[in-house]
Design a protein around this motif. Structure first.
Motif, PDB file in Angstrom:
ATOM      1  N   GLY A 104      50.750  44.839  31.928  1.00  0.00           N
ATOM      2  CA  GLY A 104      50.274  44.528  33.274  1.00  0.00           C
ATOM      3  C   GLY A 104      51.159  43.554  34.021  1.00  0.00           C
ATOM      4  N   PHE A 105      51.831  42.675  33.282  1.00  0.00           N
ATOM      5  CA  PHE A 105      52.663  41.670  33.932  1.00  0.00           C
ATOM      6  C   PHE A 105      53.802  42.329  34.717  1.00  0.00           C
ATOM      7  N   LEU A 106      54.356  43.390  34.185  1.00  0.00           N
ATOM      8  CA  LEU A 106      55.427  44.107  34.877  1.00  0.00           C
ATOM      9  C   LEU A 106      54.925  44.703  36.191  1.00  0.00           C
ATOM     10  N   ALA A 107      53.720  45.220  36.194  1.00  0.00           N
ATOM     11  CA  ALA A 107      53.126  45.758  37.427  1.00  0.00           C
ATOM     12  C   ALA A 107      52.915  44.636  38.445  1.00  0.00           C
ATOM     13  N   VAL A 108      52.509  43.466  37.973  1.00  0.00           N
ATOM     14  CA  VAL A 108      52.313  42.309  38.858  1.00  0.00           C
ATOM     15  C   VAL A 108      53.645  41.928  39.504  1.00  0.00           C
ATOM     16  N   ILE A 109      54.662  41.756  38.688  1.00  0.00           N
ATOM     17  CA  ILE A 109      55.970  41.324  39.193  1.00  0.00           C
ATOM     18  C   ILE A 109      56.559  42.359  40.153  1.00  0.00           C
ATOM     19  N   PHE A 110      56.523  43.625  39.754  1.00  0.00           N
ATOM     20  CA  PHE A 110      57.105  44.654  40.602  1.00  0.00           C
ATOM     21  C   PHE A 110      56.368  44.751  41.939  1.00  0.00           C
ATOM     22  N   SER A 111      55.045  44.728  41.910  1.00  0.00           N
ATOM     23  CA  SER A 111      54.263  44.838  43.148  1.00  0.00           C
ATOM     24  C   SER A 111      54.547  43.656  44.075  1.00  0.00           C
ATOM     25  N   GLY A 149      46.713  38.733  46.903  1.00  0.00           N
ATOM     26  CA  GLY A 149      46.059  40.022  46.690  1.00  0.00           C
ATOM     27  C   GLY A 149      46.121  40.454  45.239  1.00  0.00           C
ATOM     28  N   ILE A 150      47.278  40.305  44.637  1.00  0.00           N
ATOM     29  CA  ILE A 150      47.447  40.706  43.233  1.00  0.00           C
ATOM     30  C   ILE A 150      46.618  39.816  42.313  1.00  0.00           C
ATOM     31  N   VAL A 151      46.643  38.514  42.553  1.00  0.00           N
ATOM     32  CA  VAL A 151      45.892  37.582  41.706  1.00  0.00           C
ATOM     33  C   VAL A 151      44.392  37.867  41.787  1.00  0.00           C
ATOM     34  N   ILE A 152      43.899  38.132  42.986  1.00  0.00           N
ATOM     35  CA  ILE A 152      42.464  38.419  43.131  1.00  0.00           C
ATOM     36  C   ILE A 152      42.097  39.725  42.432  1.00  0.00           C
ATOM     37  N   VAL A 153      42.918  40.754  42.571  1.00  0.00           N
ATOM     38  CA  VAL A 153      42.644  42.022  41.883  1.00  0.00           C
ATOM     39  C   VAL A 153      42.663  41.815  40.370  1.00  0.00           C
ATOM     40  N   CYS A 154      43.647  41.083  39.872  1.00  0.00           N
ATOM     41  CA  CYS A 154      43.714  40.815  38.427  1.00  0.00           C
ATOM     42  C   CYS A 154      42.493  40.029  37.961  1.00  0.00           C
ATOM     43  N   ALA A 155      42.077  39.042  38.730  1.00  0.00           N
ATOM     44  CA  ALA A 155      40.898  38.252  38.366  1.00  0.00           C
ATOM     45  C   ALA A 155      39.646  39.122  38.345  1.00  0.00           C
TER      46      ALA A 155
END
Length: 166
Positions: A104-111, A149-155
């Motif tokens: 998942g971290f790769l998806a976070v960084i790329f996005s 946006g990414i942090v909220i979706v991950c949370a």
């Protein structure tokens, strides 16, 4: 054609990119919300309260005294749109990529990097559009919106995963 839910999130990300491209193709005068604000906020609500605040953004003073009530309100509308559109772009991108990427971290960084890169090219596009000012500060605001946006979706994903386990 679109078999997985994640496909629709990638389509939503592309739609956000198209909206952003179209928006940055418009001049300020084509895009200004001041006439609409003047029509809906005739009584200038919160003017006394807003008049207490002023600050510098990208080398210009922002405040009711410096630019007037409606331009000051429009400033927040426009910056909120920057933050919100990149919030959605990155969230949709992450949700579309997450099932396709190992880790998942790769998806976070790329996005996040893709949204920030798009913000930079969008500001460059504005430079080519008449009556627009490209701002590095807007790229940073867009980048923070994307990361939020990414942090909220991950949370939210983590919270829902924890609830399912119980």
């Amino acid at each position: 054609m679109f078999k997985r839910k994640s496909d629709w999130f990638l389509v939503a990300a592309l739609v956000m990119m198209a909206i952003l491209f179209y928006s940055s193709s418009m001049t300020y005068h084509e895009q200004t919300s001041v006439p609409t604000l003047e029509r809906f906020l005739k009584n200038e609500p919160l003017k006394a309260w807003l008049s207490q605040f002023s600050f510098h953004y990208a080398g210009s003073e922002q405040g009711v005294k410096a630019s007037g009530y409606f331009k000051f309100v429009e400033f927040f509308v426009r910056k909120g749109a920057h933050f919100g559109t990149y919030f959605l772009l990155a969230a949709f991108s992450y949700l579309g990529l997450r099932p396709r990427v190992t880790g998942g971290f790769l998806a976070v960084i790329f996005s996040w990097l893709a949204a920030t890169g798009y913000a930079a090219t969008d500001e460059f596009h504005q430079m080519l559009t008449g009556d627009r000012t490209p701002l590095f500060q807007d790229v940073m605001l867009d980048s923070v919106g994307a990361l939020t946006g990414i942090v909220i979706v991950c949370a939210l994903q983590w919270i829902f995963t924890q609830k399912k386990r119980r």
